[in-house]
Design a protein around this motif. Structure first.
Motif, PDB file in Angstrom:
ATOM      1  N   MET A   1       0.843  -1.207   0.000  1.00 11.84           N
ATOM      2  CA  MET A   1       0.000   0.000   0.000  1.00 11.84           C
ATOM      3  C   MET A   1       0.868   1.244   0.000  1.00 11.84           C
ATOM      4  N   GLU A   2       0.487   2.236  -0.798  1.00 11.65           N
ATOM      5  CA  GLU A   2       1.293   3.438  -0.890  1.00 11.65           C
ATOM      6  C   GLU A   2       1.374   4.193   0.431  1.00 11.65           C
ATOM      7  N   ASP A   3       0.275   4.200   1.193  1.00 16.80           N
ATOM      8  CA  ASP A   3       0.265   5.007   2.402  1.00 16.80           C
ATOM      9  C   ASP A   3       1.084   4.391   3.530  1.00 16.80           C
ATOM     10  N   GLN A   4       1.719   3.253   3.268  1.00 15.23           N
ATOM     11  CA  GLN A   4       2.548   2.621   4.292  1.00 15.23           C
ATOM     12  C   GLN A   4       3.986   3.127   4.251  1.00 15.23           C
ATOM     13  N   TYR A   5       4.373   3.830   3.215  1.00 13.66           N
ATOM     14  CA  TYR A   5       5.745   4.324   3.131  1.00 13.66           C
ATOM     15  C   TYR A   5       5.997   5.418   4.168  1.00 13.66           C
ATOM     16  N   THR A   6       7.108   5.284   4.897  1.00 15.50           N
ATOM     17  CA  THR A   6       7.572   6.354   5.778  1.00 15.50           C
ATOM     18  C   THR A   6       8.921   6.823   5.256  1.00 15.50           C
ATOM     19  N   ILE A   7       8.981   8.085   4.881  1.00 17.61           N
ATOM     20  CA  ILE A   7      10.178   8.637   4.236  1.00 17.61           C
ATOM     21  C   ILE A   7      10.679   9.830   5.031  1.00 17.61           C
ATOM     22  N   VAL A   8      11.995   9.866   5.268  1.00 18.98           N
ATOM     23  CA  VAL A   8      12.622  10.984   5.979  1.00 18.98           C
ATOM     24  C   VAL A   8      13.411  11.834   4.988  1.00 18.98           C
ATOM     25  N   ILE A   9      13.200  13.140   5.056  1.00 20.50           N
ATOM     26  CA  ILE A   9      13.966  14.085   4.251  1.00 20.50           C
ATOM     27  C   ILE A   9      14.900  14.846   5.187  1.00 20.50           C
ATOM     28  N   ALA A  10      16.203  14.651   5.017  1.00 19.74           N
ATOM     29  CA  ALA A  10      17.196  15.296   5.882  1.00 19.74           C
ATOM     30  C   ALA A  10      17.974  16.323   5.072  1.00 19.74           C
ATOM     31  N   ASP A  11      17.641  17.593   5.311  1.00 21.61           N
ATOM     32  CA  ASP A  11      18.269  18.697   4.575  1.00 21.61           C
ATOM     33  C   ASP A  11      18.073  19.960   5.408  1.00 21.61           C
ATOM     34  N   ASN A  32       3.975   8.880   4.586  1.00 21.08           N
ATOM     35  CA  ASN A  32       4.227   9.531   5.865  1.00 21.08           C
ATOM     36  C   ASN A  32       5.601  10.195   5.776  1.00 21.08           C
ATOM     37  N   LEU A  33       5.627  11.529   5.707  1.00 23.70           N
ATOM     38  CA  LEU A  33       6.877  12.256   5.492  1.00 23.70           C
ATOM     39  C   LEU A  33       7.360  12.903   6.784  1.00 23.70           C
ATOM     40  N   LEU A  34       8.623  12.648   7.112  1.00 23.30           N
ATOM     41  CA  LEU A  34       9.260  13.231   8.286  1.00 23.30           C
ATOM     42  C   LEU A  34      10.456  14.047   7.822  1.00 23.30           C
ATOM     43  N   GLU A  35      10.904  14.992   8.645  1.00 24.03           N
ATOM     44  CA  GLU A  35      12.036  15.823   8.210  1.00 24.03           C
ATOM     45  C   GLU A  35      13.022  16.052   9.341  1.00 24.03           C
ATOM     46  N   ALA A  36      14.267  16.321   8.946  1.00 28.73           N
ATOM     47  CA  ALA A  36      15.337  16.642   9.882  1.00 28.73           C
ATOM     48  C   ALA A  36      16.228  17.684   9.235  1.00 28.73           C
ATOM     49  N   ASP A  37      16.717  18.640  10.057  1.00 30.19           N
ATOM     50  CA  ASP A  37      17.549  19.708   9.494  1.00 30.19           C
ATOM     51  C   ASP A  37      18.990  19.653   9.981  1.00 30.19           C
ATOM     52  N   SER A  38      19.358  18.570  10.694  1.00 25.32           N
ATOM     53  CA  SER A  38      20.734  18.376  11.142  1.00 25.32           C
ATOM     54  C   SER A  38      20.952  16.895  11.390  1.00 25.32           C
ATOM     55  N   LEU A  39      22.215  16.489  11.499  1.00 29.74           N
ATOM     56  CA  LEU A  39      22.503  15.080  11.749  1.00 29.74           C
ATOM     57  C   LEU A  39      21.981  14.651  13.119  1.00 29.74           C
ATOM     58  N   ASP A  40      22.124  15.505  14.133  1.00 27.20           N
ATOM     59  CA  ASP A  40      21.636  15.169  15.477  1.00 27.20           C
ATOM     60  C   ASP A  40      20.121  14.969  15.481  1.00 27.20           C
ATOM     61  N   THR A  41      19.408  15.873  14.797  1.00 26.79           N
ATOM     62  CA  THR A  41      17.949  15.744  14.700  1.00 26.79           C
ATOM     63  C   THR A  41      17.575  14.446  14.001  1.00 26.79           C
ATOM     64  N   ILE A  52      11.596   3.040   9.033  1.00 23.69           N
ATOM     65  CA  ILE A  52      11.746   4.010   7.942  1.00 23.69           C
ATOM     66  C   ILE A  52      11.984   3.244   6.639  1.00 23.69           C
ATOM     67  N   ASP A  53      11.238   3.588   5.601  1.00 19.68           N
ATOM     68  CA  ASP A  53      11.399   2.911   4.306  1.00 19.68           C
ATOM     69  C   ASP A  53      12.487   3.534   3.450  1.00 19.68           C
ATOM     70  N   LEU A  54      12.731   4.834   3.643  1.00 17.69           N
ATOM     71  CA  LEU A  54      13.700   5.519   2.795  1.00 17.69           C
ATOM     72  C   LEU A  54      14.170   6.799   3.474  1.00 17.69           C
ATOM     73  N   LEU A  55      15.471   7.054   3.405  1.00 20.00           N
ATOM     74  CA  LEU A  55      16.045   8.315   3.883  1.00 20.00           C
ATOM     75  C   LEU A  55      16.643   9.064   2.703  1.00 20.00           C
ATOM     76  N   LEU A  56      16.183  10.302   2.505  1.00 23.79           N
ATOM     77  CA  LEU A  56      16.759  11.183   1.486  1.00 23.79           C
ATOM     78  C   LEU A  56      17.701  12.137   2.210  1.00 23.79           C
ATOM     79  N   LEU A  57      18.998  12.008   1.957  1.00 28.32           N
ATOM     80  CA  LEU A  57      20.032  12.654   2.772  1.00 28.32           C
ATOM     81  C   LEU A  57      20.857  13.666   1.990  1.00 28.32           C
ATOM     82  N   ASP A  58      20.946  14.882   2.534  1.00 32.86           N
ATOM     83  CA  ASP A  58      21.881  15.872   2.006  1.00 32.86           C
ATOM     84  C   ASP A  58      23.250  15.603   2.618  1.00 32.86           C
TER      85      ASP A  58
END
Length: 211
Positions: A1-11, A32-41, A52-58
């Protein structure tokens, strides 16, 4: 199911995080989209959210410069799919990202259509990297394997070593005995194939970990 994806955007750039949010929603609505603006966060978030299904990392944000953030994440969360999204698009950088076990690399210069296509490819289980990379550098791959052999605690010790901390200071920061740190150092030197602190720091600089 598409709505089961949990993705983190770290930038650490809100505008780019927002652009990625839009791309993810267009690629897979209902995620389900989550975000972080630092490595500690990000590390705090990953502790609370184990699925977490996927991490998009800067590559460059507070607490992480060069490959250091990626290496720490791969070390602590080896099963987490990490895709680097970066403005550093040189072939050498992309090769390092691949050597350190990332599942993909998406240039920040990609337009919305390319971003969506790359995200869909990754979520289908296919790595995504720019064309024309060729093979990884053998020496770089070997060094990446050595770093990957470190335990999370050994990696923390190594990072503090690169920051110039003494054994006594590292022991204090990690709330362990100095003898424990010396034992970690011995194991780290053995795994990295170096003989002393100086060689270890030089190795880190070659791998673009030092800040």
């Amino acid at each position: 199911m598409e709505d089961q994806y949990t993705i983190v955007i770290a930038d650490d750039h809100p505008l780019f995080r927002n652009a990625l949010f839009q791309s993810v929603h267009m690629a897979i609505g209902g995620a389900n989209l989550l975000e972080a603006d630092s490595l500690d966060t990000l590390l705090a978030l990953l502790e609370k959210e184990p699925d977490i299904d996927l991490l998009l990392l800067d590559l460059k944000m507070p607490g992480a410069n060069g490959m250091s953030g990626l290496v720490q994440l791969r070390n602590q969360y080896p099963d987490l799919p990490v895709v680097v999204v970066s403005a550093s698009e040189e072939t050498s950088v992309v090769r390092q990202v691949r050597s350190h076990g990332a599942f993909g690399f998406i240039p920040k210069s990609s337009d919305m259509r390319a971003l969506i296509a790359a995200l869909n490819q990754v979520l289908d289980g296919e790595p995504v990297f720019p064309d024309g990379l060729g093979d990884d550098d053998t020496e770089l791959s070997e060094l990446a394997k050595r770093i990957a052999a470190l335990t999370p605690q050994q990696y923390k010790v190594l990072s503090m070593l690169a920051d110039g901390l003494l054994n006594k200071q590292i022991a204090y920061e990690l709330n362990v005995s100095e003898a424990t740190i010396k034992a970690h150092m011995t194991a780290i030197f053995r795994k990295l194939g170096v003989k002393n602190r100086t060689q270890a720091v030089i190795l880190l600089q070659q791998m673009d970990f030092s800040r």
